[in-house]
Design an enzyme around this catalytic site. Sequence first.
Site, mmCIF file in Angstrom:
data_model
loop_
_atom_site.group_PDB
_atom_site.id
_atom_site.type_symbol
_atom_site.label_atom_id
_atom_site.label_comp_id
_atom_site.label_asym_id
_atom_site.label_seq_id
_atom_site.Cartn_x
_atom_site.Cartn_y
_atom_site.Cartn_z
ATOM 1 N N GLY A 148 51.110 84.755 30.726
ATOM 2 C CA GLY A 148 52.401 85.011 30.071
ATOM 3 C C GLY A 148 52.480 84.260 28.760
ATOM 4 O O GLY A 148 52.508 83.022 28.722
ATOM 5 N N GLY A 195 54.802 85.035 26.065
ATOM 6 C CA GLY A 195 55.969 85.588 25.370
ATOM 7 C C GLY A 195 56.722 84.443 24.700
ATOM 8 O O GLY A 195 56.106 83.489 24.197
ATOM 9 N N GLY A 196 58.062 84.514 24.706
ATOM 10 C CA GLY A 196 58.870 83.490 24.036
ATOM 11 C C GLY A 196 58.581 82.092 24.569
ATOM 12 O O GLY A 196 58.337 81.157 23.801
ATOM 13 N N THR A 215 55.511 84.131 33.217
ATOM 14 C CA THR A 215 56.000 85.505 33.335
ATOM 15 C C THR A 215 57.257 85.493 34.206
ATOM 16 O O THR A 215 57.662 84.449 34.718
ATOM 17 C CB THR A 215 54.963 86.420 34.030
ATOM 18 O OG1 THR A 215 54.993 86.160 35.440
ATOM 19 C CG2 THR A 215 53.560 86.191 33.514
ATOM 20 N N GLU A 246 60.673 72.961 37.173
ATOM 21 C CA GLU A 246 61.911 72.445 36.556
ATOM 22 C C GLU A 246 62.645 73.503 35.744
ATOM 23 O O GLU A 246 63.861 73.634 35.810
ATOM 24 C CB GLU A 246 61.587 71.232 35.676
ATOM 25 C CG GLU A 246 62.779 70.625 34.959
ATOM 26 C CD GLU A 246 63.888 70.174 35.907
ATOM 27 O OE1 GLU A 246 64.890 70.916 36.027
ATOM 28 O OE2 GLU A 246 63.769 69.105 36.526
ATOM 29 N N LEU A 284 66.488 71.307 30.924
ATOM 30 C CA LEU A 284 67.408 70.255 31.393
ATOM 31 C C LEU A 284 66.921 69.724 32.746
ATOM 32 O O LEU A 284 66.483 70.507 33.594
ATOM 33 C CB LEU A 284 68.830 70.821 31.571
ATOM 34 C CG LEU A 284 69.545 71.342 30.328
ATOM 35 C CD1 LEU A 284 70.891 71.971 30.724
ATOM 36 C CD2 LEU A 284 69.775 70.215 29.334
ATOM 37 N N GLU A 297 66.586 87.343 30.021
ATOM 38 C CA GLU A 297 65.384 87.694 30.773
ATOM 39 C C GLU A 297 64.692 88.828 30.009
ATOM 40 O O GLU A 297 65.325 89.499 29.181
ATOM 41 C CB GLU A 297 65.790 88.162 32.177
ATOM 42 C CG GLU A 297 66.335 87.050 33.059
ATOM 43 C CD GLU A 297 65.380 85.878 33.142
ATOM 44 O OE1 GLU A 297 64.311 86.012 33.737
ATOM 45 O OE2 GLU A 297 65.701 84.812 32.603
ATOM 46 N N ASP A 335 70.392 86.551 37.725
ATOM 47 C CA ASP A 335 69.687 85.371 37.210
ATOM 48 C C ASP A 335 70.420 84.090 37.655
ATOM 49 O O ASP A 335 69.792 83.132 38.105
ATOM 50 C CB ASP A 335 69.595 85.456 35.679
ATOM 51 C CG ASP A 335 68.941 84.222 35.091
ATOM 52 O OD1 ASP A 335 67.709 84.109 35.201
ATOM 53 O OD2 ASP A 335 69.659 83.361 34.548
ATOM 54 N N LYS A 389 69.271 81.069 40.412
ATOM 55 C CA LYS A 389 69.302 79.622 40.165
ATOM 56 C C LYS A 389 70.098 78.916 41.267
ATOM 57 O O LYS A 389 69.695 77.852 41.747
ATOM 58 C CB LYS A 389 69.914 79.355 38.794
ATOM 59 C CG LYS A 389 68.984 79.796 37.665
ATOM 60 C CD LYS A 389 69.699 79.842 36.339
ATOM 61 C CE LYS A 389 68.756 80.282 35.230
ATOM 62 N NZ LYS A 389 69.455 80.735 34.032
ATOM 63 N N GLY A 444 66.074 79.462 25.785
ATOM 64 C CA GLY A 444 65.367 79.386 24.501
ATOM 65 C C GLY A 444 63.937 78.919 24.741
ATOM 66 O O GLY A 444 63.677 78.159 25.683
HETATM 67 N N1 LIG Z 1 63.642 82.560 27.798
HETATM 68 C C1 LIG Z 1 64.312 81.548 28.344
HETATM 69 O O1 LIG Z 1 65.199 80.958 27.738
HETATM 70 C C2 LIG Z 1 63.984 81.122 29.725
HETATM 71 C C3 LIG Z 1 63.042 81.798 30.465
HETATM 72 N N2 LIG Z 1 62.758 81.380 31.727
HETATM 73 C C4 LIG Z 1 61.748 82.106 32.465
HETATM 74 O O2 LIG Z 1 60.516 82.028 31.751
HETATM 75 C C5 LIG Z 1 59.744 83.202 32.017
HETATM 76 C C6 LIG Z 1 59.268 83.805 30.714
HETATM 77 O O3 LIG Z 1 60.379 84.166 29.932
HETATM 78 P P1 LIG Z 1 60.190 84.671 28.417
HETATM 79 O O4 LIG Z 1 59.045 83.990 27.782
HETATM 80 O O5 LIG Z 1 61.519 84.597 27.803
HETATM 81 O O6 LIG Z 1 59.785 86.208 28.662
HETATM 82 P P2 LIG Z 1 58.969 87.189 27.677
HETATM 83 O O7 LIG Z 1 59.320 88.560 28.067
HETATM 84 O O8 LIG Z 1 59.155 86.744 26.269
HETATM 85 O O9 LIG Z 1 57.433 86.913 28.046
HETATM 86 C C7 LIG Z 1 56.863 87.264 29.279
HETATM 87 C C8 LIG Z 1 55.356 87.200 29.141
HETATM 88 O O10 LIG Z 1 54.784 87.456 30.409
HETATM 89 C C9 LIG Z 1 53.775 88.454 30.263
HETATM 90 N N3 LIG Z 1 53.615 89.137 31.553
HETATM 91 C C10 LIG Z 1 54.535 89.825 32.261
HETATM 92 N N4 LIG Z 1 53.989 90.273 33.421
HETATM 93 C C11 LIG Z 1 52.700 89.844 33.421
HETATM 94 C C12 LIG Z 1 51.622 89.970 34.323
HETATM 95 N N5 LIG Z 1 51.745 90.621 35.484
HETATM 96 N N6 LIG Z 1 50.430 89.414 34.006
HETATM 97 C C13 LIG Z 1 50.263 88.746 32.832
HETATM 98 N N7 LIG Z 1 51.262 88.584 31.934
HETATM 99 C C14 LIG Z 1 52.459 89.119 32.227
HETATM 100 C C15 LIG Z 1 54.256 89.334 29.139
HETATM 101 O O11 LIG Z 1 53.154 90.073 28.647
HETATM 102 P P3 LIG Z 1 53.246 90.964 27.289
HETATM 103 O O12 LIG Z 1 53.238 89.955 26.186
HETATM 104 O O13 LIG Z 1 52.009 91.757 27.327
HETATM 105 O O14 LIG Z 1 54.510 91.740 27.412
HETATM 106 C C16 LIG Z 1 54.792 88.259 28.188
HETATM 107 O O15 LIG Z 1 53.701 87.676 27.461
HETATM 108 C C17 LIG Z 1 60.640 84.118 32.867
HETATM 109 O O16 LIG Z 1 60.331 83.934 34.230
HETATM 110 C C18 LIG Z 1 62.035 83.593 32.590
HETATM 111 O O17 LIG Z 1 62.933 83.795 33.648
HETATM 112 C C19 LIG Z 1 63.365 80.305 32.319
HETATM 113 C C20 LIG Z 1 64.285 79.585 31.644
HETATM 114 C C21 LIG Z 1 64.718 79.953 30.299
HETATM 115 N N1 LIG Z 2 67.896 84.357 30.997
HETATM 116 C C1 LIG Z 2 68.065 83.011 31.411
HETATM 117 C C2 LIG Z 2 66.926 82.195 30.902
HETATM 118 C C3 LIG Z 2 66.852 80.911 31.565
HETATM 119 O O1 LIG Z 2 66.769 80.785 32.774
HETATM 120 C C4 LIG Z 2 69.367 82.446 30.884
HETATM 121 O O2 LIG Z 2 69.940 83.072 30.018
HETATM 122 O O3 LIG Z 2 69.792 81.388 31.359
HETATM 123 NA NA NA Z 3 65.628 72.506 34.388
#
Ligand SMILES: NC(=O)C1=CN([C@@H]2O[C@H](COP(=O)(O)OP(=O)(O)OC[C@H]3O[C@@H](n4cnc5c(N)ncnc54)[C@H](OP(=O)(O)O)[C@@H]3O)[C@@H](O)[C@H]2O)C=CC1
Ligand SMILES: N[C@@H](CC=O)C(=O)O
Ligand code: NA
Length: 374
Positions: free
Chosen positions: A13, A15-16, A100, A156, A163, A221, A232, A236, A354
Amino acid sequence: MSDSQPIFVAVIGVGGVGKAFLGQVDSLRTRLEQQKPPIDLRLILARRSNKQVFAEGWKALEIASLVQTLDNSKQPLLPFNEVIDKLATAPGKVILVDNTSDPTLANSYPAILQKGISIVTPNKKAFSDSYELWSDIFAAAANGTGSSGHGYVFHESSVGAGLPVISTLKELVETGDEVTKIEGVFSGTMSFLFNSFMPVGGGGGKFSAEVTKAKDLGYTEPDPRDDLNGLDVARKLTILARLVGLKVQSPTSFPVESLIPKELESCSSGDEFLQKLPEFDGQMDDLKSSAAKEGKVVRFVGSIDVPSQSVKVGLEKFDASHPIAALKGSDNIISFYTKRYGSNPLIIQGAGAGGEVTAMGVTGDLLKVVRLLQ
Ligand SMILES: NC(=O)C1=CN([C@@H]2O[C@H](COP(=O)(O)OP(=O)(O)OC[C@H]3O[C@@H](n4cnc5c(N)ncnc54)[C@H](OP(=O)(O)O)[C@@H]3O)[C@@H](O)[C@H]2O)C=CC1
Ligand SMILES: N[C@@H](CC=O)C(=O)O
Ligand code: NA
């Protein structure tokens, strides 16, 4: 370098959160390399949904250019179970970072931990799906009741992003305090939406436009419906309730209020949903004006009442002077009422979503595992 074995890091994973994690782990790797004795932390795998880069010969991948390397990678995408089997043969301990929100990865955690691979993750799915999966994970983890040689698990950022919510709650429980109630704002997205759509003092933008902004800011998400349907926050609260000993069966086993308009429940994608959401801005405007008539604002909150074992998630009205009404940006506020803290709860407040703040919790967990493995 030290004579001790390297510690290998595999990232799923990017992504962000994953990208921010890569930046933080690069700095951490440098610091660990410079300490005495040095620790050789090697990132050997990066994988997204359709690309992967697995290092040749367990050599470290160059983190600074990894996103580009991954984009250009022509390596075949191994099935996930083959990736795990390969990681289990590494010449040193392995930490898997699941960035992910994939539930199928989460279902494999018990088997991964049993192979001696540790897991750090912000992914809520494993800890908030069935109670059976929760029990299996902690039965397999070396920091649960698993045998030595099994992996460690830390999550965490699955509540309140970076946090220190989970570590604080665990410490309250493990030092013998009695937690009676947990309440607050648990969603960065919901906090941002209501703080900007319905600010204290009036004004605010269109609800649907704020949802799009929250997505663009990386707060939602991957599919923003998972935030707006309340699930979501329910996930939590399920995690926190289980940490205080309540056997909550699933995030749908208690009342959860959804903000998805009935007419949009059948949308086949998040994009279709976002496109149609502006048609329903009037409903949210009505909610705002009816609260304003009472001199109040509406916020999306959750609570766990431990003695009555009741958990709930939904909208509530607050006076303008209430700390929940005064939150800013994506801030979460989480109050722990306990026997030790009496009527003045222990309160944790700050950004709850974030990339960077979430990655901080993941990198912090990685460091905890590195220290346990040393
Ligand atoms: N964003 C936030 O503020 C917060 C997020 N989280 C958690 O963090 C996690 C990631 O969030 P975020 O980064 O925002 O999400 P994104 O959608 O930005 O990124 C998800 C990443 O996971 C990859 N992915 C999804 N499924 C698979 C898989 N089966 N195998 C390999 N890679 C996979 C995606 O691939 P591809 O790039 O190809 O699409 C992407 O790179 C989530 O579980 C979210 O709940 C928790 C707290 C806060
Ligand atoms: N989508 C969630 C990301 C963190 O868990 C949120 O907005 O709180
Ligand atoms: Na936390």
